[in-house]
Design an enzyme around this catalytic site. Structure first.
Site, PDB file in Angstrom:
ATOM      1  N   GLY A 240     -52.198  87.442 114.287  1.00  0.00           N
ATOM      2  CA  GLY A 240     -52.822  86.016 114.518  1.00  0.00           C
ATOM      3  C   GLY A 240     -54.102  85.798 113.620  1.00  0.00           C
ATOM      4  O   GLY A 240     -54.340  86.375 112.570  1.00  0.00           O
ATOM      5  N   SER A 241     -55.151  85.116 114.061  1.00  0.00           N
ATOM      6  CA  SER A 241     -56.246  84.623 113.371  1.00  0.00           C
ATOM      7  C   SER A 241     -57.353  85.818 113.153  1.00  0.00           C
ATOM      8  O   SER A 241     -57.409  86.632 114.060  1.00  0.00           O
ATOM      9  CB  SER A 241     -57.155  83.357 113.963  1.00  0.00           C
ATOM     10  OG  SER A 241     -57.549  83.835 115.066  1.00  0.00           O
ATOM     11  N   GLU A 260     -52.853  92.224 112.006  1.00  0.00           N
ATOM     12  CA  GLU A 260     -52.380  91.290 110.969  1.00  0.00           C
ATOM     13  C   GLU A 260     -52.905  90.194 111.131  1.00  0.00           C
ATOM     14  O   GLU A 260     -52.523  89.443 112.087  1.00  0.00           O
ATOM     15  CB  GLU A 260     -50.699  91.394 110.999  1.00  0.00           C
ATOM     16  CG  GLU A 260     -50.157  90.546 109.840  1.00  0.00           C
ATOM     17  CD  GLU A 260     -49.087  89.778 109.921  1.00  0.00           C
ATOM     18  OE1 GLU A 260     -48.924  88.726 109.387  1.00  0.00           O
ATOM     19  OE2 GLU A 260     -48.147  90.456 110.467  1.00  0.00           O
ATOM     20  N   LEU A 261     -53.784  89.853 110.171  1.00  0.00           N
ATOM     21  CA  LEU A 261     -54.842  88.742 110.463  1.00  0.00           C
ATOM     22  C   LEU A 261     -54.398  87.437 109.540  1.00  0.00           C
ATOM     23  O   LEU A 261     -53.609  87.310 108.901  1.00  0.00           O
ATOM     24  CB  LEU A 261     -56.242  89.097 110.714  1.00  0.00           C
ATOM     25  CG  LEU A 261     -56.376  90.275 111.548  1.00  0.00           C
ATOM     26  CD1 LEU A 261     -57.725  90.830 111.611  1.00  0.00           C
ATOM     27  CD2 LEU A 261     -56.227  89.847 113.051  1.00  0.00           C
ATOM     28  N   CYS A 294     -47.692  83.771 107.007  1.00  0.00           N
ATOM     29  CA  CYS A 294     -49.096  84.261 106.671  1.00  0.00           C
ATOM     30  C   CYS A 294     -49.166  84.719 105.382  1.00  0.00           C
ATOM     31  O   CYS A 294     -50.144  84.776 104.654  1.00  0.00           O
ATOM     32  CB  CYS A 294     -49.658  85.486 107.545  1.00  0.00           C
ATOM     33  SG  CYS A 294     -48.224  86.544 107.780  1.00  0.00           S
ATOM     34  N   GLU A 388     -57.117  79.120 105.120  1.00  0.00           N
ATOM     35  CA  GLU A 388     -55.611  79.227 105.194  1.00  0.00           C
ATOM     36  C   GLU A 388     -55.104  77.668 105.889  1.00  0.00           C
ATOM     37  O   GLU A 388     -55.400  77.484 106.913  1.00  0.00           O
ATOM     38  CB  GLU A 388     -55.294  80.342 105.981  1.00  0.00           C
ATOM     39  CG  GLU A 388     -54.044  80.648 106.241  1.00  0.00           C
ATOM     40  CD  GLU A 388     -53.560  81.870 107.190  1.00  0.00           C
ATOM     41  OE1 GLU A 388     -52.575  82.435 107.074  1.00  0.00           O
ATOM     42  OE2 GLU A 388     -54.350  82.288 107.855  1.00  0.00           O
TER      43      GLU A 388
END
Length: 484
Positions: A240-241, A260-261, A294, A388
């Site tokens: 996520g963020s 995992e950002l 992402c 992003e």
């Protein structure tokens, strides 16, 4: 355009809409709606977990951990059966993801195909979790000792998962955890809970012990926070963020995590690149899943000698990709996850336009559907470059010197994945050594991925790895055993 949601399933019903604890589907607290991302119609309402239910889910998972896991071959069999069930329920998964995630039929099929591979890789890895021998002979006086390491389960794993990969990313978290012998409490995105519900239903059918898997729906501010507060959880795996990841990391303290950002993914196209091969890959990587990946190509660095050709051909490719109804087999780009997100992305594009950037293709929307967009002549400080965008939008940037392009790509706070297209092996490896990203793909885009490979970022893109073999190492403790 119909406002009636279409969610056909093999038996004409939706998956369970409650909370899964101890192998039973339970009623929850305040329900929340799940919408069809193209029509906007409400598909159903799903129950949120109460604080007591979250606590019970974690407690039962801890009880399962203390009882001990199934033997490795049994865990492998469960996962192997699950792979078969995923294949046999393809139509149900496809219908759910097209509805609740807005996936095109091709995106949904790709997600299912990869999920089956992920599960079967985990089934294989479950039977070969091993340690190492210790070279005691390297130290004087210790040559008579023997030593080796084993890998043992960690404990309760909490998986918090995103909307943009509601099947395969979920499996990249819970399947390695189960393969390693850990019980799991899953909290999927409120935007795409139905795919997770069907997956958990099939996990039970495949033979997972009832207390070893729980599913709790709800908002991050409530259910997510309760899960982080519960000190029984041993490991958090989150996609996520960066903002939310930092909150989870702060709450986890000394407990282990895999994050995992955020990302601003870059791909470099050198003057000697094979454009016939590179550009279709780039268009697909920029616009698949409506750009909500992402590693979607956001910054495209192009050598100045070929940028006019790249701009023209990429704009043509974007214009040829039909955007709209995800149930139409000819649609290549479906809706974004919400109208508000499409509005946000379009406002960033408009900011770039007003700042004298040129919109070569796209830059319009119909409700949640944003047309594939190609931008050039963007300036530093524009949101399409600096944040992003998570939308079907790519910005081309000219470069003369490869080192300058690498430095500019490295200048963002993020570092998940990058790609470079070139025929010069020296330039390829020079870039690979200096691009500060978790993965660098030569003659592939930033979005290239095989499910067996390690996948993770650096800097504000997080740490730790997905990929069954690599995730299992993170989801186990290494224990040293010596014999004198």
């Amino acid at each position: 355009m119909s406002d009636t949601p279409q969610v056909p399933t093999a038996d004409g019903t939706l998956p369970p809409l409650g909370i899964l604890i101890g192998g039973r589907w339970l009623a929850g607290d305040e329900p929340f709606p799940v919408s069809d991302k193209f029509t906007g119609a409400t598909i159903c309402e799903v129950a949120s977990a109460s604080k007591m239910q979250v606590s019970d889910a974690v407690a039962r998972a801890q009880s399962a951990f203390l009882k001990g896991p199934l033997q490795p071959y049994e865990r492998s069999r469960v996962l192997d059966r699950l792979g078969g069930l995923l294949a046999s329920h393809r139509e149900r998964f496809r219908a759910l993801m097209v509805a609740e995630a807005g996936f095109t039929l091709a995106d949904a099929d790709g997600e299912i195909d990869r999920a089956i591979i992920t599960v079967r890789l985990c089934a294989e890895e479950a039977t070969r979790i091993v340690g190492d021998t210790v070279p005691f002979g390297s130290q004087p006086g210790a040559g008579g000792r023997l030593g080796f390491t084993i890998r043992v389960p960690l404990g309760v794993v909490c998986a918090i998962t995103p909307f943009n990969s509601p099947l395969n990313t979920v499996l990249h978290k819970i399947a390695p955890a189960f393969a390693a012998g850990n019980p799991v409490v899953l909290k999927p995105s409120n935007l795409t809970p139905l795919t997770s519900a069907l997956l958990c239903e099939l996990f039970l059918e495949a033979g997972v012990p009832p207390d070893a898997l729980a599913l709790v729906h709800g908002a991050g501010a409530t259910v997510g926070s309760w899960l982080v507060e519960d000190q029984t959880v041993a490991f958090y795996t989150f996609t996520g963020s960066t903002r939310v990841g930092a909150q989870i990391q702060q709450g986890a303290g000394l407990r282990r995590t895999q994050m995992e950002l955020g990302s601003i993914a870059s791909t470099i196209v050198c003057a000697d690149a094979d454009l016939d091969k590179a550009l279709p890959k780039i268009a697909n990587a920029a616009f698949r899943k409506a750009g909500q990946v992402c590693t979607s190509v956001q910054r495209l660095y192009v050598h100045e000698a070929i940028i006019d050709e790249v701009n023209s051909r990429l704009a043509h490719l974007a214009g040829s990709m039909r955007a709209g109804n995800p149930r139409d087999p000819d649609t290549r780009v479906g809706p974004m996850i919400a109208v508000a997100e499409a509005e946000r992305a379009l406002s960033w594009i408009e900011q770039a336009r007003l700042g004298q950037a040129r919109i070569l293709q796209g830059g319009t929307r119909d409700r949640a559907v944003l047309q594939p967009t190609v931008i050039t002549a963007a300036q530093p400080g524009m949101r399409v470059l600096e944040q992003e965008i998570f939308a079907p939008c790519v910005t081309t940037l000219p470069f003369r010197d490869l080192n300058a392009a690498v430095a500019d790509a490295n200048a963002t706070p993020f570092g998940l994945a990058a790609g470079i297209f070139t025929a010069d092996i020296t330039n390829a490896f020079a870039a690979a050594r200096t691009l500060r990203f978790g993965a660098i793909h030569i003659n592939e885009t930033s979005s290239a991925r095989a499910d067996a490979m390690p996948f993770g970022g650096v800097k504000a893109s997080g740490f730790g790895h997905e990929g069954p073999r690599y995730a299992i190492r993170e989801l186990t403790e290494e224990r040293l055993i010596t014999v004198n």
